[in-house]
Motif scaffolding. Structure first.
Motif, short mmCIF file in Angstrom:
data_model
loop_
_atom_site.label_atom_id
_atom_site.label_comp_id
_atom_site.label_asym_id
_atom_site.label_seq_id
_atom_site.Cartn_x
_atom_site.Cartn_y
_atom_site.Cartn_z
N MET A 76 16.95 -93.54 -6.71
CA MET A 76 18.23 -94.63 -6.94
C MET A 76 18.60 -95.20 -5.57
SD MET A 76 20.12 -91.88 -8.98
CE MET A 76 19.86 -92.10 -11.67
N GLU A 77 18.29 -94.83 -4.61
CA GLU A 77 18.85 -94.89 -3.10
C GLU A 77 17.88 -95.83 -3.07
OE1 GLU A 77 19.05 -92.52 -0.11
OE2 GLU A 77 19.32 -93.92 1.76
N ARG A 78 16.81 -96.11 -2.89
CA ARG A 78 15.88 -96.61 -2.61
C ARG A 78 15.66 -98.67 -3.57
NH1 ARG A 78 14.21 -97.46 1.51
NH2 ARG A 78 13.62 -99.25 1.16
N SER A 79 15.78 -98.23 -5.23
CA SER A 79 16.15 -99.32 -5.97
C SER A 79 16.96 -100.08 -5.27
CB SER A 79 16.35 -98.82 -6.68
OG SER A 79 18.10 -98.17 -7.70
N ILE A 80 18.67 -99.83 -5.03
CA ILE A 80 19.96 -100.62 -4.36
C ILE A 80 19.08 -101.24 -3.24
CG2 ILE A 80 22.17 -100.81 -3.44
CD1 ILE A 80 22.10 -99.50 -6.65
N ILE A 81 18.69 -100.27 -2.28
CA ILE A 81 18.18 -101.17 -0.94
C ILE A 81 16.92 -101.96 -1.10
CG2 ILE A 81 16.98 -100.44 1.39
CD1 ILE A 81 18.15 -97.42 0.96
N ASP A 82 16.09 -101.73 -2.42
CA ASP A 82 15.40 -102.51 -2.13
C ASP A 82 15.85 -104.06 -3.75
OD1 ASP A 82 13.45 -101.48 -1.46
OD2 ASP A 82 12.45 -100.53 -2.35
N GLY A 83 17.36 -103.79 -3.81
CA GLY A 83 17.68 -104.68 -4.62
C GLY A 83 16.55 -104.58 -6.17
N ASN A 84 16.16 -103.56 -6.32
CA ASN A 84 15.39 -103.82 -7.86
C ASN A 84 15.85 -103.66 -9.08
OD1 ASN A 84 13.76 -103.25 -9.50
ND2 ASN A 84 11.62 -102.20 -8.45
N LYS A 85 17.07 -104.52 -9.91
CA LYS A 85 17.96 -104.37 -10.39
C LYS A 85 17.27 -103.72 -11.36
CE LYS A 85 20.52 -107.33 -13.28
NZ LYS A 85 20.87 -108.48 -13.89
N GLN A 86 15.82 -103.71 -12.28
CA GLN A 86 15.29 -102.82 -13.32
C GLN A 86 14.94 -102.01 -12.86
OE1 GLN A 86 11.32 -105.07 -13.74
NE2 GLN A 86 11.79 -105.86 -15.86
N GLU A 87 14.59 -101.22 -12.06
CA GLU A 87 14.48 -100.21 -11.07
C GLU A 87 15.46 -98.95 -11.65
OE1 GLU A 87 11.90 -98.68 -11.13
OE2 GLU A 87 12.75 -96.41 -10.26
N ALA A 88 16.94 -99.57 -11.19
CA ALA A 88 18.54 -99.08 -10.72
C ALA A 88 18.35 -98.63 -12.62
CB ALA A 88 19.71 -100.14 -10.33
N GLU A 89 19.06 -99.96 -13.27
CA GLU A 89 19.29 -99.64 -14.66
C GLU A 89 18.17 -98.19 -15.58
OE1 GLU A 89 20.33 -104.45 -15.99
OE2 GLU A 89 18.56 -103.51 -16.00
N LYS A 90 16.72 -98.94 -14.85
CA LYS A 90 16.12 -97.46 -15.75
C LYS A 90 16.50 -96.17 -15.18
CE LYS A 90 11.32 -96.76 -14.76
NZ LYS A 90 10.66 -96.72 -14.05
N LEU A 91 16.69 -95.55 -13.79
CA LEU A 91 17.50 -94.81 -13.74
C LEU A 91 18.64 -94.73 -14.06
CD1 LEU A 91 16.04 -95.35 -9.81
CD2 LEU A 91 15.24 -93.34 -11.02
N ALA A 92 19.64 -95.21 -14.33
CA ALA A 92 20.42 -94.96 -14.17
C ALA A 92 20.65 -94.30 -16.29
CB ALA A 92 21.80 -96.32 -14.60
#
Lengths: 490, 216
Positions: free
Chosen positions: B10-26
């Protein structure tokens, strides 16, 4: 004798220009532009353009753009206050003028910015009048001692009274146009004479990306119908309000300006329009809009080249700096900008005196920039073969100890071949020390007081001045102010 | 995957600015009944904090900063309904009404600030651009806002910021809402002159200034 070459800067190849214009035309037809003004939307609808009512988006066809381009004059003639002196805005003519609408003035004594007042505005206009290489004046300062609502009218009121030069200005609110137009008419004599001999240029800025606010659109329409040239000031910020690439920003710039040009031509066929702008290379660290960035200047030079390709008069905000004091940054950014603008043959170059991202005016900088403009004009004047033969005859009587200082040839040409600065330091070290060891900003400060003292205010005939005062006072009263600040001319 | 691994993703997804990944993890967190307050505190928040540090160090520029803030917003948008459904309250720093003042249709700067504020735990009501001054006050009263944030890009429209403060004084509301002003032509001196409570030169600084104002 061999003809003289005009030094020119061209950053774009023909094929790239064509591609940029083609994409701009596609965007105007496909995405269209948002126009907040119902009269302009009506004009576009009448021209059979698709207008989406709820979203206020107008889709403009390449054919209409092409029509509009063919009815837009490629040369505008501006005239000074007397109507006698003519300035050609078109071709490769270059006219420098101070940057417009600063909110603060740099106080030389404190080295700090402060809000400007009427007295500053009068001094600014009077100084501009004295400067040979600043061809136009601008309503370059917003006076804080009158209510905000009438500050657009007020700066023109002061400008027209104290300078004979054509003026670059603009409206801050829709109602501002009428009194400003009345003042210009009062100076010229009639509406007809004003449209035949324009005295002012009005700036109109679309809001990037691809939006025209109600105020700016109305200004385009009002100016077109009054024969006043509109200067289209598209101002994308790379990577923020326009694409990050220079070419991408140029596509948007062309689309925005062409849509403004279409509105002008629909409002009045043949209306004078200037292809201008104030784009910037957006700083991704600070979130600011550096006008002194080399990329900003590259965008300026390139869109002006496209404007020329479209056979339009051109404008840019160049020759200004983001520095907060008159230091080397202020000098090199302004110097590079003014020189590139001149080499690009940009017709109206706004920026002299300006610093801190188009927000602050410095009278000292204005004088320093006058020197820069002198150099830029000398540069584009190019190198000319004055004599035939060039120099052979000068060497005919050559002997040991020969010098040129006393040759008639030297006396004949030195004033044409070389220009002379006023405040640039060319003293020997000891002479410089003996004159107080001053910086250029200090010398500019001394010089400007001298200029203002030696050149009495260039006033209007009394009856016209009274008419301007009447119009201004009426506008002030309409906005709840009973009297105007006292104006001290000298 | 264990919790620690997911938090770090989750932390990584925010740092990388990867929106799809952040939504998927949520979504994954909700589907797998993870403790959502922990998901926010240990997964996503450390991400946006790290982004802030990278910005401070000068490694991240605005494109990275704002993309990460948008990711944070996207992840929170998925978690929020679930939190409300389970009646879990999250920590809010304060309620904000934000917009660009009337006559000005520029909204990039305002959007940056709104994104950073909501990524940092403020509740943000964005009124958009060209907003009538009355509307700011009306909305602030309605939601009992802590802040009114006024953006202006033009030297001409920044005067609207001054007018709003005068309006608050006329309505005896001055002091009830803190007023923040920003925009290209705005500076600290202007903010002080017109009686604004706060000014920040950029979106990151705005978050800090507002947190400080709330703690005072």
């Amino acid at each position: 004798m061999i003809p003289k070459i005009r030094p020119k800067l061209k950053l774009l190849g023909d094929e790239l220009i064509k591609n940029i214009i083609d994409e701009a035309l596609i965007i105007l037809e496909k995405q269209g532009v948002f126009i907040e003004n119902s009269e302009a939307l009506e004009l576009l609808r009448d021209a059979n353009m698709k207008v989406d009512e709820p979203s206020k988006r107008a889709h403009i066809t390449p054919e209409l753009v092409s029509d509009a381009l063919s009815s837009t004059p490629s040369v505008i003639k501006l005239y000074d206050r007397s109507g006698e002196k003519e300035y050609i805005v078109g071709g490769d003519e270059v006219h420098f003028n101070p940057g417009s609408a600063a909110v603060t003035i740099l106080d030389h004594s404190t080295k700090q910015e402060r809000r400007a007042n009427t007295q500053d505005l009068v001094r600014f206009v009077r100084l501009t009048e004295c400067l040979e290489h600043i061809h136009f004046q601008s309503t370059g300062l917003i006076s804080s001692d009158i209510p905000d609502i009438i500050s657009d009218t007020y700066r023109l009121f002061i400008g027209l009274q104290f300078s004979s030069k054509p003026v670059v200005t603009g409206t801050f609110h829709i109602e501002g146009f009428k009194p400003m137009h009345e003042m210009l008419k009062a100076v010229r004599g009639s509406e007809k004479e004003l449209s035949e001999k324009p005295l002012a240029i009005f700036d109109a800025c679309p809001s990037p990306p691809l939006k025209w606010s109600n105020l700016t659109t109305q200004s385009l329409i009002d100016c077109a119908r009054s024969g006043i040239p509109s200067e289209l000031i598209s101002m994308g910020m790379t990577g923020a309000t326009s694409p990050i690439t220079i070419t991408g920003t140029l596509v948007q710039h062309v689309a925005e300006n062409l849509s403004g040009l279409v509105i002008c031509q629909l409002a009045s066929k043949g209306a004078p329009v200037i292809f201008g702008g104030s784009p910037s290379s957006f700083d991704m660290r600070k979130g600011t809009t550096p006008m002194g960035a080399i990329e900003t200047m590259m965008i300026d030079s390139a869109y002006a080249q496209i404007g020329k390709h479209l056979k339009l008069p051109t404008h840019a905000y160049m020759g200004l700096s983001d520095s907060k004091i008159n230091d080397s940054q202020a000098g090199f950014e302004s110097g590079i900008g003014a020189v590139l603008a001149a080499l690009s043959g940009i017709n109206v170059v706004s920026g002299a005196g300006m610093m801190d991202f188009e927000s602050c005016q410095s009278l000292e900088k204005l004088l320093i920039d006058e020197e820069i403009c002198r150099m830029a004009y000398r540069l584009i004047d190019g190198i000319i073969q004055r004599d035939e033969p060039i120099a052979l005859n000068l060497f005919e009587n050559f002997y040991e100890g020969f010098q040129f200082l006393t040759q008639p040839h030297t006396r004949k040409w030195y004033r044409q071949e070389h220009s002379f600065p006023k405040i640039v330091d060319r003293d020997t070290y000891d002479a410089w020390v003996s004159f107080g060891g001053k910086s250029i900003a200090d010398r500019a400060s001394d010089e400007l007081e001298k200029l203002l003292k030696e050149n009495p205010p260039f006033l209007l005939p009394e009856e016209i001045r009274q008419e301007l005062h009447r119009i201004m006072l009426q506008d002030a009263r309409n906005n709840g102010l009973d009297s105007l600040p006292e104006i001290i001319a000298s | 995957m264990n919790k620690i691994e997911i938090f770090s993703q989750m932390e990584r997804s925010i740092i990388d600015g990867n929106k799809q990944e952040a939504e998927k993890l949520a979504k994954y967190a909700i589907e797998n009944n993870m403790e959502l307050t922990k998901v926010i505190e240990k997964g996503f928040v450390p991400g946006i904090q790290k982004v802030g540090q990278l910005w401070e160090k000068g490694e991240y520029f605005l494109p990275e900063l704002i993309t990460s803030a948008e990711c944070m917003k996207a992840a929170m948008a998925i978690l929020q309904p679930e939190l409300e459904r389970c009646q879990i309250s999250t920590k809010s720093y304060g309620k904000i009404v934000i917009g660009t003042v009337e006559g000005d249709i520029h909204d990039i700067g305002k959007n940056l600030v709104a994104s950073m504020l909501s990524a940092n735990g403020f509740e943000v009501v964005d009124l958009g651009a060209d907003v009538k001054l009355d509307k700011f006050i009306e909305k602030a009263k309605e939601i009992n806002a802590d802040f009114i944030c006024l953006s202006a890009l033009l030297t001409t429209t920044m005067l609207g910021q001054k007018r709003l403060i005068e309006m608050l004084k006329e309505k005896n509301l001055y002091g009830k809402f803190r007023v923040m002003v920003g925009g290209a032509p705005v500076n600290r001196k202007w903010a002080e002159d017109i009686g604004a409570d706060g000014y920040a030169e950029n979106a990151m600084a705005a978050v800090q200034v507002m947190k400080n104002l709330l703690n005072n």
